[in-house]
Write an enzyme that holds these catalytic residues in place. Sequence first.
Site, short mmCIF file in Angstrom:
data_model
loop_
_atom_site.label_atom_id
_atom_site.label_comp_id
_atom_site.label_asym_id
_atom_site.label_seq_id
_atom_site.Cartn_x
_atom_site.Cartn_y
_atom_site.Cartn_z
N GLY A 1 2.93 -1.16 4.22
CA GLY A 1 2.97 0.25 3.85
C GLY A 1 4.39 0.66 3.51
CG ASN B 1 -1.65 1.25 1.47
OD1 ASN B 1 -1.78 2.07 0.56
ND2 ASN B 1 -2.17 1.43 2.68
CB SER C 1 5.66 -2.10 11.89
OG SER C 1 5.29 -0.76 12.16
CD GLU D 1 -2.64 5.39 6.96
OE1 GLU D 1 -2.65 5.48 5.72
OE2 GLU D 1 -1.68 4.90 7.60
CE LYS E 1 0.35 3.40 4.86
NZ LYS E 1 0.33 3.56 6.29
CD GLU F 1 -3.18 -2.74 7.47
OE1 GLU F 1 -2.06 -2.92 6.97
OE2 GLU F 1 -3.88 -1.73 7.21
N GLY G 1 3.03 1.95 10.72
CA GLY G 1 4.02 3.01 10.55
C GLY G 1 4.79 3.37 11.81
CG HIS H 1 -5.53 1.76 5.42
ND1 HIS H 1 -5.09 2.68 6.33
CD2 HIS H 1 -4.49 0.92 5.20
CE1 HIS H 1 -3.82 2.41 6.64
NE2 HIS H 1 -3.44 1.35 5.97
C1 PEP Z 1 -0.48 0.03 6.15
O1 PEP Z 1 -0.64 1.22 6.07
O2 PEP Z 1 -1.33 -0.72 5.67
C2 PEP Z 1 0.70 -0.46 6.84
C3 PEP Z 1 0.67 -1.68 7.28
O3 PEP Z 1 1.75 0.41 6.99
P1 PEP Z 1 3.22 0.06 7.55
O4 PEP Z 1 3.65 -1.24 6.92
O5 PEP Z 1 4.06 1.21 7.14
O6 PEP Z 1 3.08 -0.09 9.03
#
Ligand code: PEP
Length: 252
Positions: free
Chosen positions: A232, A11, A211, A98, A13, A166, A172, A96
């Site tokens: 991400g 993703n 992460s 966000e 973003k 998630e 992040g 998601h």
């Molecule tokens: C995401 O935004 O779906 C995500 C898992 O981000 P990150 O891997 O950066 O934690």
Amino acid sequence: MTTPRALVAGNWKMNGLKASSSEITHLNDLISTSGANCDVLICPPFTLISTLVAMGAKNVPIGAQDCHMNVSGAHTGDVSAQMIKELGCDYIIVGHSERRADHGESNDIVKAKAAAAQEAGTTAIICVGETLQDREAGNTLNVVSSQVRGSIPKNAPAAQTIIAYEPVWAIGTGKVPTAANVEEVHKVIREILVDRFGADGKQVKILYGGSVKASNATELMSVPNVNGALVGGASLKAEDFYGIISAYDKIG
Ligand code: PEP
């Protein structure tokens, strides 16, 4: 019954300009040379979908990060699932955290978006996950269960449904739940899927996201009922992302 084939999905973003297409070329080459024991997907911003699909990188299918719940109409700035499908995408992320946080998307909205994605012929990757506050209050399983139950459309085909767990506090941040924590949540999600879809619920992929990087991917992806990752930050660079994909070389 066999476990579903894993999917490692990136993703991007709100990251990436046309120059980022070199990462797709590089990722495609890495997979051509060294293989991938899982399915792969990159979800760039809408602005890059056409460019990246037109590259025809056969090892790197392109998906989208969101869609509107309606097919067309007076929705300035929005993009429908049909439009995304027409561009050549077979996957759309919905719900998601966000979007749930920044755009106030409730389970009902996420469910309507997932239905639109499925009706357009794509697979909906439905995201769920608890906040730190939920976890500290001991509400993780309740929150995630109600998100899963509340976000899967009434007529959802199992084959066009993927769940991404998630934890919001892991996105992040560099923080990851323990393997035991992930196992507990994925087990509950699997039970809901089997309750909902019968035997087909065993074939619905449940991704872990938050992460994930090359150094923790093997441990996380080996957890029972983890059928891949939603990634991400570590999906932006082909080498980093391929490090996660290659975790599946070590997982039976
Ligand atoms: C995401 O935004 O779906 C995500 C898992 O981000 P990150 O891997 O950066 O934690």
